[in-house]
Design a protein around this motif. Structure first.
Motif, short mmCIF file in Angstrom:
data_model
loop_
_atom_site.label_atom_id
_atom_site.label_comp_id
_atom_site.label_asym_id
_atom_site.label_seq_id
_atom_site.Cartn_x
_atom_site.Cartn_y
_atom_site.Cartn_z
N LYS A 188 0.84 -1.19 0.00
CA LYS A 188 0.00 0.00 0.00
C LYS A 188 0.88 1.24 0.00
CE LYS A 188 -3.82 -2.19 2.41
NZ LYS A 188 -5.14 -1.74 2.76
N VAL A 189 0.38 2.30 -0.63
CA VAL A 189 1.14 3.54 -0.71
C VAL A 189 0.29 4.69 -0.16
CG1 VAL A 189 2.27 5.20 -2.24
CG2 VAL A 189 2.41 2.75 -2.73
N VAL A 190 0.91 5.50 0.70
CA VAL A 190 0.26 6.73 1.16
C VAL A 190 1.01 7.91 0.54
CG1 VAL A 190 -0.36 8.15 3.14
CG2 VAL A 190 -0.39 5.65 3.35
N ILE A 191 0.30 8.69 -0.26
CA ILE A 191 0.92 9.88 -0.86
C ILE A 191 0.61 11.07 0.05
CG2 ILE A 191 0.97 11.42 -2.85
CD1 ILE A 191 0.10 9.10 -4.59
N ALA A 192 1.67 11.64 0.61
CA ALA A 192 1.50 12.81 1.47
C ALA A 192 2.54 13.82 1.05
CB ALA A 192 1.68 12.41 2.93
N THR A 193 2.48 14.18 -0.23
CA THR A 193 3.54 14.98 -0.84
C THR A 193 3.31 16.48 -0.69
OG1 THR A 193 2.39 14.55 -2.91
CG2 THR A 193 4.38 13.29 -2.49
N GLY A 194 2.20 16.86 -0.08
CA GLY A 194 2.00 18.28 0.20
C GLY A 194 1.55 19.09 -1.01
N ALA A 195 1.74 20.39 -0.87
CA ALA A 195 1.31 21.31 -1.93
C ALA A 195 2.42 22.32 -2.16
CB ALA A 195 0.03 22.00 -1.52
N ILE A 196 2.37 22.93 -3.33
CA ILE A 196 3.35 23.96 -3.66
C ILE A 196 2.60 25.28 -3.84
CG2 ILE A 196 4.79 24.79 -5.57
CD1 ILE A 196 5.92 22.04 -5.85
N GLU A 197 3.19 26.33 -3.30
CA GLU A 197 2.54 27.63 -3.42
C GLU A 197 2.63 28.14 -4.86
OE1 GLU A 197 1.98 31.48 -0.61
OE2 GLU A 197 4.02 30.71 -0.83
N ARG A 198 1.57 28.82 -5.28
CA ARG A 198 1.56 29.37 -6.64
C ARG A 198 2.04 30.82 -6.60
NH1 ARG A 198 -4.71 27.74 -7.89
NH2 ARG A 198 -4.36 25.48 -7.86
N PRO A 199 2.71 31.23 -7.66
CA PRO A 199 3.01 32.65 -7.77
C PRO A 199 1.77 33.39 -8.28
CG PRO A 199 3.90 31.50 -9.65
CD PRO A 199 3.19 30.47 -8.80
N LEU A 200 1.90 34.66 -8.56
CA LEU A 200 0.82 35.41 -9.20
C LEU A 200 1.36 35.92 -10.53
CD1 LEU A 200 -0.43 37.27 -6.03
CD2 LEU A 200 -1.84 35.76 -7.45
#
Lengths: 91, 1003
Positions: free
Chosen positions: B287-299
């Motif tokens: 089993k795999v748990v993906i907890a890779t988060g998020a990346i902030e976007r520029p404007l």
């Protein structure tokens, strides 16, 4: 890279196997009695299904045995593995 | 002169351990725990590189693997140097040397910067449009384009580092060491499951690790303190493996993942000695748990790329984790609450944020109240419309947004700054999920693509912000809830956690922010590395590109080394807005592995040099080396090609060997030929079915040449098979065909003819073969085995005898591939060298001459014997090879028989094997050269080609084999071999040039 449950050795990495194409295409017993078209049908025509496909595989880097699998080509899920000569599971 | 922007409070950076490094040859200092980026920022260096196309000055924009700008060349050592290293990822080590890329003569004064002023004439597709005419000029254009393209420099010497591959199997693999990954790993490991936790940073904890705002609380403790305890407990669990500094590169089907572990890149050069640099993990997880988060976007706004423009969350990490101020006059520009967190962090560290520009009309979260209480100025409903400065941002202009957000109104206000933080919201890192075959869905409320829980391809789950949960309470509660179901847990310790956090209530998103200038006068960058702007995307749409995959390739958006992690979403948003499509229907471009670039070293691991491919050597190999053999690669085998004597060149050696073999005696190491032992009561019937000729009547002790076809009737392999006993044969195959012939035969036995009782065993390596040929060969064998009756009656051509040489059992076959009287001695390989030396000794008085493959090829060509794979190419039938004699006409069936009279195989204008003689007997044709009839009639028809060509010392002339259209009927016909500088005249002849009546076999 899928895992294949070789009926002789158990679950192994795909890299140990080679695929022999569509299964259940029997070599004609009396080729000389076939027309060119009939022979060509045996020789060249293969299905390429998106979905459930019956395939021949060989555990080439293992026991070297040939067997059949039922694979869904759209997601590589293997639904059944059975030995040569065994009856294929019903679709 | 550089300032020190380090603040003196930090538990993550060891300020007692000072590290010196060089950037563009300037000596600088940082601390243990810094990345190159944080150390540069601490030295007030923002300008790191130049952009790809316009050569605009670019600075550090992020603090992680999404960095598009701050990519550097490490070291200038020709074997150690590495291009395109992200300054935000590489940890500082003593002696690190880094250089800016894509600039000349320097990053401060870059001549390529002129492209920036040419940018109006360098739109998307510029190269495609401009360099099309005239077509013949492409080669000239290409030279210049190639020289101006490319970022870093490749190493010019072999990599000295060691790389490893290792397999790992686990019950649960957790990817990502942020709060959701840590909770998942703990729940899994405490259940007793064999768990691996992978994180790409040196410390676990994600962004919560350095969260010091006390509005975020778990169980009445600050979130960072609570998490720290969790991590400490986690490290004590025995069935959990934690891999730091490890990045999952690929997620394939069946939960097969590749992860690259960095082992030494953070160490000083002398500490790395003899250590493995990187290890590529090949992981199979149940089993795999993906907890890779998020990346902030520029404007996306005009001139949003000036050095000093940094993602707001990165500014927060630089101040809270690295203790580095990214500027002294910082303002923030945002469309969401996360910039507020940055402002609070900066304020706590004594950096007053001048102004926060928020495109939202209002915001009344806990965070915004905290900001207001701190007295930080917020301009709501405003947008940045432009920035000033060149090598560093100096100012920015703002204007009020219209209600619909489509334009700006009112007076322009200009603020001075040396750093502008930007936040355009968050993008869940769904790369691995989609690589594995998962499908995404679009959430309109905050414009994110998240995993579709109904389209998950394997036993896996996405949790935390990679699943679209961005607020602490949701992250923790949803992670616990999903992991419980996923792992089948009854009860956990995390059920009733009391979580305090800020909840964002207002949202406003504008993919491309309006400007007061017309579009064509602005540079709102989307892909910072490849310099594609919103303008380019719109141009592509106007020019008719509709598919996002096409727009991507035309504008190169998202095609840099960062693969558009930062702003692919904006490109999609702008396409959706411009075409009036819903983003969910538009979809995303395909996410392909690797997630972050892999070194070639990690990919190949130990499979370099002699480990790249197996080398097979015969048992006699060392003798060949001692006797000055030049070797030829035949498949994986090393075969002697020719043996050099007394300063000869290759031609002289081959001529000498060939003459000796015909005049007295030659000896060849033929051990590489494939050997298959065939046993079983149906062995004869089996051979009947696989070979074209008849085998049932072959007497025990006899040998026969056989030709094997494919079912399509084309020649596949050939060789001599010997009947050793009633139900026992030994088959020889070509060297290259050994493995595939065995496979093919096994296939037929197991699948088509399971009724046959036949067993096949490869004995290629077990037996070694030496072939002694020439008129004196019989005398040599006689000396070796005086007891053996070598008379033609007792031991005729095409027969075999068991015998003993020097107490070694051997099989001797009287068979010939040279046309000479010839014996093949087969012995168990461990005795082969000894027997070979005995043969040499016995042959000494007859000048026995060892010869290589070149001479073997020459001698057989004199006899017109084919080599499958050289004279055949899978398109020739036995009849095409003028070998009709080998077709067992009376046989009911054999592999390929039916195909021999298909309409195509009975055409009489097929290409057929013939011999060729040149008008000038000294002229040796080039193998592969074409044959034509005349130069007059155009278009010129290619009638065939030369397959084998040699100068024959025994005939004293050049000979060649060729396949020619309708060749069988063209004996005597004159053809032309057109070469670069001359046309060579040739005549078609019989393919047998020497001893047509086979008299020498019994000489």
């Amino acid at each position: 890279m899928f895992l294949i449950n070789c009926p002789y050795c158990g679950e192994r990495d795909q890299s140990e196997f080679s695929c022999g194409g569509e299964a259940h295409i029997e070599r004609p017993k009396q080729p000389t009695e076939l027309s060119d078209d009939q022979w060509a049908e045996y020789l060249f025509m293969r299905k390429n299904i998106k979905g459930i496909q019956f395939e021949r595989w060989n555990h080439i880097h293992g026991c070297r045995k040939w067997f059949n699998i039922v694979r869904d080509t759209s997601n590589d899920k293997i639904h059944a593995v059975y030995k040569m000569g065994e009856r294929p599971p019903v679709k | 002169m550089s300032k020190n922007l380090r603040i003196n409070k930090n538990k993550f950076i060891d300020q007692t351990a000072r590290i010196s490094f060089k950037f563009n040859n300037k000596k600088l200092y940082g601390y243990k725990g810094d990345t190159l980026a944080s150390a540069l920022l601490a030295n007030d260096i923002h300008l790191v590189g130049r952009s790809f196309k316009y050569h605009r000055p670019r600075g550090i924009m992020t603090c992680g693997s999404e960095e598009p700008n701050a990519i550097v060349q490490i070291s200038n050592d020709p074997s150690f140097t590495e291009p395109n290293v992200r300054a935000t990822e590489i940890e500082l080590y003593e002696g690190l040397e880094a250089f800016s890329q894509n600039c000349w003569p320097s990053v401060n004064f870059d001549l390529g910067g002129i492209n920036n002023f040419l940018s109006p004439i360098l739109p998307a597709g510029f190269y495609y449009k401009t360099f099309m005419w005239p077509a013949s000029f492409w080669e000239k254009y290409e030279f210049f384009i190639r020289h101006s393209a490319g970022l870093g420099k490749s190493p010019t010497k072999p990599d000295q580092d060691l790389y490893d591959h290792q397999y790992a199997h686990c019950d649960v693999l957790v990817i990502g060491g942020g709060i959701s990954g840590i909770l998942s790993a703990r729940l899994s490991a405490e259940k007793g499951l064999n768990t691996i936790l992978i994180d790409d940073k040196k410390d676990l904890g994600g962004s919560t690790l350095y969260e010091n705002n006390d509005i975020f609380k778990i169980d009445n403790e600050n979130s960072n303190i609570w998490l720290k305890k969790q991590i400490e407990d986690l490290k004590k669990i025995r069935n959990l493996t934690i891999k730091n500094r490890t990045s999952v590169a690929a997620f394939h089907g069946y939960n097969y993942l590749l992860a690259r572990e960095n082992l030494t890149d953070h160490l000083s050069i002398h500490e790395r000695k003899n250590k493995i640099r990187q290890r590529l993990w090949k992981i199979r997880a149940k089993k795999v748990v993906i907890a890779t988060g998020a990346i902030e976007r520029p404007l996306i706004f005009d001139n949003n790329d000036r050095p000093g423009t940094i993602l707001s969350s990165s500014i927060k990490k630089y101040i809270d984790y690295y203790g580095v101020k990214t500027g002294e006059n910082i303002s923030l520009f945002t469309n969401n609450d996360s910039a507020y967190e940055t402002a609070i962090s900066l304020d706590k560290s004594g950096v007053k944020v001048k102004v926060i520009i928020d495109i939202r009309e209002n915001s009344n979260s806990v965070l915004s109240k905290q900001i207001e209480k701190m007295g930080i100025k917020i301009l709501r409903g405003y947008t940045v419309i432009n920035t000033g400065g060149y090598k560093r941002i100096k100012s920015f202009d703002v204007k009020k947004l219209s209600n619909d957000g489509g334009s700006v109104v009112g007076e322009k206000i200009t603020y001075k700054c040396d750093c502008l933080g930007v936040s355009g919201g968050w993008t869940p890192m769904v790369h691995l999920f989609t690589q594995s075959g998962g499908k995404l869905k679009f959430r309109n409320s905050d414009n994110v693509f998240i995993p579709d829980e109904n389209k998950i391809p394997s036993e896996q789950i996405s949790v935390g912000s990679s699943n679209g949960d961005f607020e602490l309470d949701n992250v923790v509660n949803n992670t616990v809830k999903s992991i419980k179901v996923f792992l089948g847990l009854d009860k956990t310790n995390y059920e009733q956690l009391k979580i305090e956090c800020s909840k964002e209530k207002q949202k406003r998103n504008i993919w491309l922010l309006p400007s007061d200038k017309p579009m064509f006068k602005t540079k709102p960058f989307l892909d910072f590395q490849n310099d594609s702007t919103a303008k380019d995307v719109k141009l592509a749409l106007r020019e008719g590109f509709k598919s996002i995959e096409h727009v991507k390739r035309y504008t190169t958006t998202g095609m840099g080394t960062d693969q558009g992690k930062l702003s692919n979403m904006h490109a999609l948003g702008i396409i959706a807005d411009s075409t009036g499509t819903n983003m969910g229907e538009l979809g995303t471009t395909t996410f392909r592995p690797p997630y972050t670039p892999l070194t070639f070293g990690a990919i190949v691991g130990r499979n370099v040099g002699e480990f790249f491919d197996h080398t097979r050597r015969t048992a006699i190999h060392n003798w060949h080396v001692e006797n000055k053999a030049e070797f030829e690669n035949v498949g994986q085998w090393k075969r002697p090609w020719y043996f050099l004597k007394n300063g000869e060149n290759m031609h002289q050696a081959v001529q000498r060997e060939s003459k000796a073999a015909r005049e007295s005696a030659g000896i060849l190491d033929a051990s590489t030929l494939g050997k298959i032992d065939i046993q079983g009561i149906d062995a004869s019937e089996f051979l009947n079915r696989v070979y074209t000729n008849a085998w049932s009547k072959l007497a025990i002790g006899k040998c026969r040449y056989g030709l094997m076809l494919n079912e399509d009737g084309m020649v596949y392999d050939d060789g001599v098979t010997t009947r050793l006993g009633e139900n026992h044969y030994i088959m020889t195959t070509t060297t290259g065909g050994a493995a595939s012939v065995l496979s093919k035969l096994e296939d037929y036995l197991q699948t088509e003819w399971p009724e046959l009782n036949v067993y096949l065993t490869s004995v290629t390596d077990q037996y070694s073969t030496m072939s002694i040929c020439g008129p004196n060969s019989k005398k040599i064998i006689k000396k070796l085995i005086p007891a053996l009756d070598l008379s033609d009656e007792n031991f005729p051509h095409m027969s075999f005898k068991n015998s003993i040489i020097d107490n070694v059992n051997c099989r001797i076959m009287r068979i010939s591939f040279t046309g000479e009287l010839s014996y093949e001695i087969n012995v168990q390989s461990n005795f082969a060298l000894n027997v070979w030396e005995k043969c040499m000794e016995a042959g000494k008085e007859f000048n026995i001459t060892p010869y290589g493959t070149e001479t073997m090829h020459l001698l057989r060509a004199e006899k017109g014997f084919i080599i499958t794979g050289q004279d055949t190419d899978g398109t020739l039938t036995p009849s095409d090879l003028q070998m009709d004699w080998i077709i067992g006409k009376k046989k009911y069936d054999f592999i390929g028989k039916r195909s021999l009279y298909r309409s195509d195989t009975i055409r009489d204008d097929r290409k057929q094997l013939v011999g060729l003689l040149t008008d000038d007997p000294k002229e040796v044709l080039e193998e592969g050269s074409q044959l034509i009839e005349s130069l007059e009639k155009k278009p010129i028809e290619m009638l065939g080609h030369v397959t084998s060509s040699y100068f024959s010392p025994n005939l004293n002339k050049s000979i060649a084999l060729a396949i020619v259209k309708n060749g069988k009927k063209l004996k005597g016909k004159r053809l032309i071999v057109p070469m670069e500088n001359e046309n060579i005249n040739v005549t078609i002849t019989d393919a047998v040039f020497y001893d047509k009546d086979n008299e020498r076999l019994n000489a």
